[in-house]
Enzyme design. Structure first.
Site, PDB file in Angstrom:
ATOM      1  CB  CYS A 173      41.609  40.120  40.423  1.00 43.88           C
ATOM      2  SG  CYS A 173      40.889  40.985  41.837  1.00 43.88           S
ATOM      3  CB  CYS A 190      45.047  44.218  46.723  1.00 39.95           C
ATOM      4  SG  CYS A 190      45.867  43.621  45.226  1.00 39.95           S
TER       5      CYS A 190
END
Length: 316
Positions: free
Chosen positions: A103, A256
């Site tokens: 991530c 994101c």
């Protein structure tokens, strides 16, 4: 059933928000249950639960994060200061209880959290997608993470075919499949955020799930919409507006990082932008990305501390 309280902190990077647990000091037996309970957007934690509300250096992004319940995941972190630079082991458990291999915004949060604990500015972060170098700027308001080399290799995305999936129809969207630590499907649309018929007019919650679960993605995929606002042929870097439906969150997130790198990598692959540097603009703010012809991509953007508190280790 009795349970102990676990100290937590909450950070966010461009609206992508995470609870952080020091895994070297605290034990959470069922990490999936912990994440499902405390990340829930309806019933999960927020700053007001701790009386004083939000503390620290505030909230970045146009719509803020201070009053949001829940989070986009829980980062379980262990600092190993005997290494130079300091090494941090990172495990991200998502709101559905699954574990993400990588991530980008989460790793940027890791760098800021580790800086807050150690005072260091350079780190190595161990993720399930590999070890990534990270740093914070002088006042720790922004962090940069090395993102690895984006790949369109069908075996590594992965996609269930022998050829790369480049600008082809999948379940109603025309997508390009790329792995930037996790699988992404990128679809380019006409019109940026300033266009009333552009990217924000798309019902992402409707169009993304069929792609996210398509048979061609055996491990599922994050689904990104992107619009080229500036192709970078002038003086500055390319600019792209971005929206992402995240696997594991099972909904749209405000930002994101792996998706931002995927968007830029796909735009370069399709010759939609010039140069290796670009700015991606998810709803939560701006991210700076480099995707060179060879070597590691990088992701840079703001990161902020939101609050500190304690939560039950066993939320049942």
């Amino acid at each position: 059933m009795s349970t102990h309280a676990v100290p937590v902190e909450k950070y966010h990077g461009t609206g992508n928000d995470f609870l952080v647990v020091d895994a070297s000091a605290e034990s959470v037996g069922d990490r999936a249950a912990f994440a499902r309970a405390h990340c829930d957007r309806e019933t999960g934690v927020n700053g007001a639960d701790f009386g004083a509300g939000v503390e620290g250096d505030g909230v970045t992004g146009p719509d803020g994060n201070a009053d949001r319940r829940g989070a986009d995941g829980v980062l379980f972190l262990s600092v190993e200061e005997r290494f130079d630079p300091t090494r941090v082991v990172m495990t991200l458990v998502q709101p559905d209880g699954s574990t993400a291999t990588m991530c980008g915004n989460g790793a940027r949060v890791v760098a800021r959290w580790a800086h807050d604990r150690t005072g260091d500015r350079e780190f190595m972060i161990d993720t399930q997608a590999g070890t990534r170098r990270a740093s914070v700027n002088a006042d720790a308001t922004a962090a940069t993470i090395e993102m690895g080399e984006p790949t369109f290799d069908p075996r590594r995305v992965p996609v269930a075919r022998d050829e790369p999936l480049i600008d082809e129809p999948v379940a109603g969207l025309t997508v390009t499949a790329v792995n930037t630590g996790v699988p992404h499907a990128v679809a380019f649309v006409d019109g940026g955020r300033d266009d009333p018929d552009g990217i924000d007019a798309v019902d992402l919650d409707a169009v993304a799930p069929p792609v996210r679960h398509a048979d061609v993605f055996p491990e599922g995929a994050n689904v990104n919409l992107a619009a080229v606002v500036d192709d970078g042929s002038g003086d500055g870097p390319a600019v792209l507006d971005q929206r992402t439906f995240e696997r594991g969150v099972e909904g749209e997130t405000r930002s994101c990082g792996t998706g931002a790198v995927a968007v830029v990598a796909a735009a370069r692959r399709l010759d939609l932008i010039d140069g290796e540097s670009a700015v991606s603009r998810p709803p939560g703010g701006e991210l700076e990305i480099t995707v060179p012809d060879a070597g590691h991509a990088t992701l840079t953007g703001p990161v902020a501390h939101e609050f500190t508190g304690t939560l039950p280790a066993d939320p049942r």
